[in-house]
Design a protein around this motif. Structure first.
Motif, PDB file in Angstrom:
ATOM      1  N   HIS A   1      14.391   9.786  76.986  1.00 25.10           N
ATOM      2  CA  HIS A   1      13.927  11.162  76.995  1.00 25.10           C
ATOM      3  C   HIS A   1      14.771  11.990  77.944  1.00 25.10           C
ATOM      4  N   GLN A   3      14.683  15.783  80.051  1.00 22.71           N
ATOM      5  CA  GLN A   3      13.992  17.007  80.461  1.00 22.71           C
ATOM      6  C   GLN A   3      15.042  18.066  80.749  1.00 22.71           C
ATOM      7  N   VAL A   5      15.805  22.132  82.079  1.00 17.53           N
ATOM      8  CA  VAL A   5      15.296  23.285  82.813  1.00 17.53           C
ATOM      9  C   VAL A   5      16.380  24.359  82.856  1.00 17.53           C
ATOM     10  N   GLY A  26      16.602  12.713  83.424  1.00 14.15           N
ATOM     11  CA  GLY A  26      15.977  11.647  82.658  1.00 14.15           C
ATOM     12  C   GLY A  26      16.965  10.799  81.893  1.00 14.15           C
ATOM     13  N   TYR A 113      14.561  17.884  72.151  1.00 11.62           N
ATOM     14  CA  TYR A 113      14.355  18.114  73.576  1.00 11.62           C
ATOM     15  C   TYR A 113      14.625  19.580  73.871  1.00 11.62           C
ATOM     16  N   GLY A 115      13.994  23.014  76.736  1.00 11.66           N
ATOM     17  CA  GLY A 115      13.568  23.560  78.013  1.00 11.66           C
ATOM     18  C   GLY A 115      12.475  24.595  77.790  1.00 11.66           C
ATOM     19  N   GLN A 116      12.024  25.179  78.888  1.00 12.22           N
ATOM     20  CA  GLN A 116      10.915  26.136  78.805  1.00 12.22           C
ATOM     21  C   GLN A 116      11.400  27.555  78.530  1.00 12.22           C
TER      22      GLN A 116
END
Length: 123
Positions: A1, A3, A5, A26, A113, A115-116
Motif C-alpha cells: 500500500h 499513502q 499526501v 508505505g 492510491y 491523496g486527499q
C-alpha cells in the motif's frame, strides 16, 4: 500500500505559477505509475499529467506546455510544476499512484492510491 499526501496548493493570480508536491509513504513509488489529477466543482475528475514506471510523461491537452511532472525516487515524491495558470485551472488537485501498467494512464479510475487533495485557485 501507498499513502500519498499533497501540498503546495493556494491562491494565485492568472499568469502565475505554482508547484504542487506529493509525498508517498508505505512503499517506494520508483516503479509505480504516478499522476496528478484535478476536479473542479461540478465537473468530473480529470487526469492532467502522469509519469509511467520508466519515466515517460503524458499530459492532457488542456495543460500541455504549461505543466511538468517530475518524480524524485530517492525522496519518494512527485511534483507538478505549473506555469501560466488560468482561472479554468481552479480545482482540487490530487496525486495518485498505481502499481501496474495501464493503457489509459490519464484515466482516474485506473488508480487505486489517492491523496486527499490540495486546492488551487486562480483569479
Amino acid at each position: 500500500h501507498v499513502q500519498l499526501v499533497e501540498s503546495g496548493g493556494g491562491s494565485v493570480q492568472a499568469g502565475g505559477s505554482l508547484t504542487l508536491s506529493c509525498v508517498a509513504s508505505g512503499n517506494s513509488i520508483r516503479t509505480y505509475f504516478v499522476g496528478w489529477f484535478r476536479q473542479a466543482p461540478g465537473k468530473k475528475r480529470e487526469g492532467i499529467a502522469i509519469m509511467n514506471s520508466i519515466g515517460s510523461e503524458r499530459y492532457a491537452d488542456s495543460v500541455k506546455g504549461r505543466v511538468t511532472i517530475s518524480k524524485d525516487a530517492a525522496n519518494n515524491t512527485v511534483d507538478l510544476h505549473m506555469i501560466d495558470l488560468k482561472p479554468e485551472d481552479t480545482a482540487m488537485y490530487f496525486c495518485a499512484a498505481r502499481r501496474s501498467f495501464s493503457r489509459t494512464p490519464l484515466t482516474p479510475g485506473e488508480y487505486n492510491y489517492w491523496g486527499q487533495g490540495t486546492q488551487v485557485t486562480v483569479s
